[in-house]
Design a protein around this motif. Sequence first.
Motif, short mmCIF file in Angstrom:
data_model
loop_
_atom_site.label_atom_id
_atom_site.label_comp_id
_atom_site.label_asym_id
_atom_site.label_seq_id
_atom_site.Cartn_x
_atom_site.Cartn_y
_atom_site.Cartn_z
N LYS A 1 0.82 -1.21 0.00
CA LYS A 1 0.00 0.00 0.00
C LYS A 1 0.86 1.27 0.00
N ALA A 2 2.00 1.22 0.70
CA ALA A 2 2.90 2.38 0.70
C ALA A 2 3.45 2.63 -0.69
N VAL A 3 3.86 1.57 -1.38
CA VAL A 3 4.40 1.70 -2.73
C VAL A 3 3.31 2.15 -3.70
N GLU A 4 2.12 1.59 -3.55
CA GLU A 4 0.99 2.04 -4.37
C GLU A 4 0.77 3.54 -4.21
N ALA A 5 0.74 3.99 -2.95
CA ALA A 5 0.44 5.39 -2.66
C ALA A 5 1.46 6.34 -3.27
N ILE A 6 2.72 5.92 -3.33
CA ILE A 6 3.77 6.82 -3.84
C ILE A 6 3.93 6.75 -5.35
N LEU A 7 3.69 5.55 -5.95
CA LEU A 7 3.94 5.37 -7.39
C LEU A 7 2.72 5.62 -8.26
N ALA A 8 1.53 5.34 -7.74
CA ALA A 8 0.33 5.49 -8.58
C ALA A 8 0.19 6.90 -9.16
N ILE B 1 2.42 8.89 -10.02
CA ILE B 1 3.48 9.10 -11.01
C ILE B 1 3.21 8.27 -12.27
N VAL B 2 2.82 7.02 -12.08
CA VAL B 2 2.75 6.06 -13.19
C VAL B 2 1.35 5.94 -13.77
N VAL B 3 0.32 5.90 -12.92
CA VAL B 3 -1.07 5.73 -13.42
C VAL B 3 -1.98 6.78 -12.77
N PRO B 4 -1.70 8.06 -13.01
CA PRO B 4 -2.45 9.12 -12.32
C PRO B 4 -3.94 9.14 -12.64
N ALA B 5 -4.34 8.62 -13.78
CA ALA B 5 -5.75 8.64 -14.17
C ALA B 5 -6.48 7.36 -13.80
N GLN B 6 -5.78 6.40 -13.24
CA GLN B 6 -6.38 5.11 -12.91
C GLN B 6 -7.35 5.24 -11.73
N ASP B 7 -8.56 4.70 -11.89
CA ASP B 7 -9.53 4.69 -10.80
C ASP B 7 -9.16 3.58 -9.82
N LYS B 8 -9.06 3.92 -8.55
CA LYS B 8 -8.67 2.96 -7.50
C LYS B 8 -7.42 2.17 -7.89
N PRO B 9 -6.32 2.87 -8.10
CA PRO B 9 -5.10 2.19 -8.56
C PRO B 9 -4.54 1.22 -7.55
N GLN B 10 -4.01 0.12 -8.06
CA GLN B 10 -3.34 -0.89 -7.25
C GLN B 10 -1.95 -1.10 -7.81
N LEU B 11 -1.13 -1.80 -7.04
CA LEU B 11 0.25 -2.00 -7.47
C LEU B 11 0.31 -2.79 -8.78
N GLY B 12 -0.66 -3.66 -9.00
CA GLY B 12 -0.70 -4.41 -10.25
C GLY B 12 -0.82 -3.49 -11.46
N GLN C 1 1.90 -1.20 -16.16
CA GLN C 1 2.24 -0.05 -16.98
C GLN C 1 3.74 0.07 -17.17
N LEU C 2 4.50 -0.11 -16.10
CA LEU C 2 5.96 -0.02 -16.20
C LEU C 2 6.55 -1.16 -17.02
N ARG C 3 5.93 -2.32 -16.92
CA ARG C 3 6.44 -3.48 -17.64
C ARG C 3 6.12 -3.38 -19.14
N ASN C 4 4.92 -2.85 -19.47
CA ASN C 4 4.48 -2.83 -20.87
C ASN C 4 4.88 -1.56 -21.61
N GLN C 5 5.02 -0.45 -20.88
CA GLN C 5 5.38 0.82 -21.52
C GLN C 5 6.51 1.50 -20.75
N MET D 1 11.96 -5.10 -8.67
CA MET D 1 11.63 -4.89 -7.25
C MET D 1 10.14 -5.00 -7.02
N LEU D 2 9.35 -4.43 -7.92
CA LEU D 2 7.90 -4.49 -7.77
C LEU D 2 7.38 -5.91 -7.92
N ARG D 3 7.96 -6.68 -8.83
CA ARG D 3 7.56 -8.08 -8.99
C ARG D 3 7.94 -8.89 -7.75
N THR D 4 8.99 -8.48 -7.05
CA THR D 4 9.38 -9.15 -5.81
C THR D 4 8.36 -8.87 -4.70
#
Length: 244
Positions: free
Chosen positions: A146-153, A155-166, A171-175, A198-201
């Motif tokens: 949840k901490a990583v979700e809160a800090i990265l979402a 930056i990486v998926v700002p428009a995502q509704d209810k973003p999760q680490l997945g 997004q980082l893996r595909n683009q 690291m995220l996959r870990t």
Amino acid sequence: MRSALTSMQVGGSRERELDANVIRRVALAVRLPLGSGSGVHTLMGDFLRNCHAADDRYLDAIDAALYMARHADAERLAQILEDGGSVWTIRSDRKGLERRVDPAATQAFEQATNSDDLASVELSQAWSRAFGRDSDASDAWDHSIKAVEAILAPIVVPAQDKPQLGHVLGQLRNQGERWRLVVPGPEQDHSVGPLVTMLRTIWPNPDRHAAGDPRTPSLAEAQTVVHLAVTIVQWARSGAISLA
């Protein structure tokens, strides 16, 4: 441990009255019986005698007392624990005990949580559950995610509704070419590949159905995940992860 508990003594009559109340509350919190006496010395004597059966009970009592007793001399308690070779020390917020961690790792955690935001709240919860007296490996892992979700979402998926680490990981893996790390890496291309690894870990928690074959993680595993989360949060805070 006895000396650590008895170091929580103060002088005035009003403070002694407060001490007696704290002793009763701590005893209740750690399920220790007390006699019918009312004086602080009598109560402390009963308390210490009932703690004497096991050091773990002393530790539980110190943990509870630090949370309840504002006047506790945390620095003196920390020194007593260190001198006694204990694996436990005083939390930086002085509200309980935590496992003794390498000072550099503790400093990294404190730096990562010095902002008043959700990432700090979740990371603090993860740290407490990984290194505190009330440890829970699965819960520590969840709060790390949840901490990583809160800090990265943002930056990486700002428009995502209810973003999760997945979502972030996908997004980082595909683009991945849309983002860069400040470190050039072996190919000198600032690839976010190391972050993806690291995220996959970290994701998912092996205790969740998304893992495929759920199992309860060990505390050592969860502690490592918390350290990874601290690093990722630090990276994001410092601008090490950015749009290309």
